[in-house]
Motif scaffolding. Structure first.
Motif, short mmCIF file in Angstrom:
data_model
loop_
_atom_site.label_atom_id
_atom_site.label_comp_id
_atom_site.label_asym_id
_atom_site.label_seq_id
_atom_site.Cartn_x
_atom_site.Cartn_y
_atom_site.Cartn_z
N UNK A 142 -49.45 14.13 57.93
CA UNK A 142 -48.52 14.87 56.76
C UNK A 142 -48.23 16.32 57.40
N UNK A 143 -46.48 16.06 57.22
CA UNK A 143 -45.75 17.08 57.12
C UNK A 143 -44.45 17.60 56.75
N UNK A 144 -44.36 18.32 56.37
CA UNK A 144 -42.61 19.04 55.93
C UNK A 144 -41.89 18.73 56.44
N UNK A 145 -41.13 18.19 56.42
CA UNK A 145 -39.76 17.93 56.75
C UNK A 145 -38.11 18.08 56.51
N UNK A 172 -41.18 9.66 50.49
CA UNK A 172 -42.35 10.57 51.42
C UNK A 172 -42.46 10.71 50.56
N UNK A 173 -42.68 10.20 49.04
CA UNK A 173 -43.26 11.03 48.46
C UNK A 173 -44.00 12.10 47.89
N UNK A 174 -44.35 12.36 47.30
CA UNK A 174 -44.98 14.01 46.13
C UNK A 174 -45.30 14.87 46.89
N UNK A 175 -46.07 14.09 48.17
CA UNK A 175 -46.83 15.35 48.88
C UNK A 175 -46.18 15.77 49.86
N UNK A 176 -45.23 15.30 50.41
CA UNK A 176 -44.38 15.41 51.04
C UNK A 176 -43.23 16.75 50.61
#
Length: 282
Positions: A142-145, A172-176
């Motif tokens: 997982x990583x920011x985009x 990507x969903x709420x965690x990203x």
């Protein structure tokens, strides 16, 4: 018999023209008829030795040669994400000029890759797949985009990135966390709609967190900004020099994904129902 022109904006880098030719070849194989790769500008400055000895061709050059050979039923398939002024002004003006010298033609322009308001969900799939590939190659879960594109002074073009970014964030969903950035923008508050420059976005993120960042590349081919030796790589290197703990991972370009050919096939089919860009003077 129609003649299909696959048209991009053009670049002085050989890799861009070679990628355009590759896409034209793949599309030609799928439809069983020739597809001519041409650029609007710049590519005719490339040394032919860098292009396997075959000089690049600009749109005006190709149009002159086609009309001189009395090939006048033309379909232009644009390699543009949004409704740029290249499609609304440059191409019609170029056609008018060439027609004055070589006679009229029938030119239909296919829709751009992401026509709004409907958009193109398959482009979201491509961006998602490319980010997934970057994650697997870097072995990160997982990583920011940061979704980055060239940037445009045209709000209608900017809306395409906004449309794609919103739907990519959903995938990507709420965690990203997804942010957007551009490589170029004009000064002045009237162009704030275009968004911040990539270096500023990356620097801001790096000051808050050293977690990994993936760059989602809204570019079709390698050129001055994207690809090996481009500005984006230079910016990433500069950011990592200032923030050595930061991990940056650049996803592949849209133009390298096999799904792009399916989108081009759809746009080509839609061109059949479009009228010529204007009535030709007889």
């Amino acid at each position: 018999m129609r003649r299909i022109l696959l048209v991009d904006n053009g670049s002085k880098r050989a890799a861009s023209t070679l990628n355009l030719r590759r896409l034209a070849g793949l599309l030609s194989e799928r439809i069983g008829e020739p597809v001519q790769p041409v650029s609007l500008l710049h590519s005719d400055h490339i040394d032919p030795e860098q292009l396997d000895g075959q000089p690049a061709e600009t749109f005006t050059q190709a149009l002159e040669q086609l009309l001189a050979a009395d090939q006048r039923d033309l379909v232009l398939l644009p390699l543009f994400f949004g409704p740029t002024r290249a499609l609304s002004r440059f191409i019609p003006e170029s056609v008018s000029e060439v027609e004055r010298r070589f006679g009229p033609c029938r030119l239909r322009i296919a829709p751009e890759l992401c026509p709004l308001p409907e958009g193109e969900p398959r482009l979201v799939d491509i961006l998602f797949d490319n980010l997934d590939q970057a994650s697997r190659e870097a072995d990160i879960e997982r990583a920011s985009v940061v979704l980055v594109d060239h940037g445009s002074p045209n709000p209608e073009v900017n809306q395409v990135r906004r449309w794609l970014g919103a739907r990519l964030a959903e995938r990507l969903g709420p965690d990203v966390q997804l942010q957007e950035a551009v490589m170029e923008r004009r000064p002045g508050s009237e162009y704030d709609f275009n968004g911040p420059l990539l270096e500023a976005v990356l620097d801001r993120i790096a000051r808050k967190s050293h977690g990994p960042i993936r760059l989602s590349m809204l570019f079709l081919g390698p050129g001055r900004h994207a690809g090996p030796g481009g500005d984006i790589r230079d910016i990433c290197d500069a950011i990592q020099t200032r923030h050595p703990e930061l991990r940056l991972h650049i996803a592949p370009l849209v133009g390298t994904h096999p799904g792009l050919i399916d989108i081009l096939l759809s746009r080509l089919s839609e061109a059949e129902d479009r009228p010529p860009i204007r009535p030709s003077a007889g």
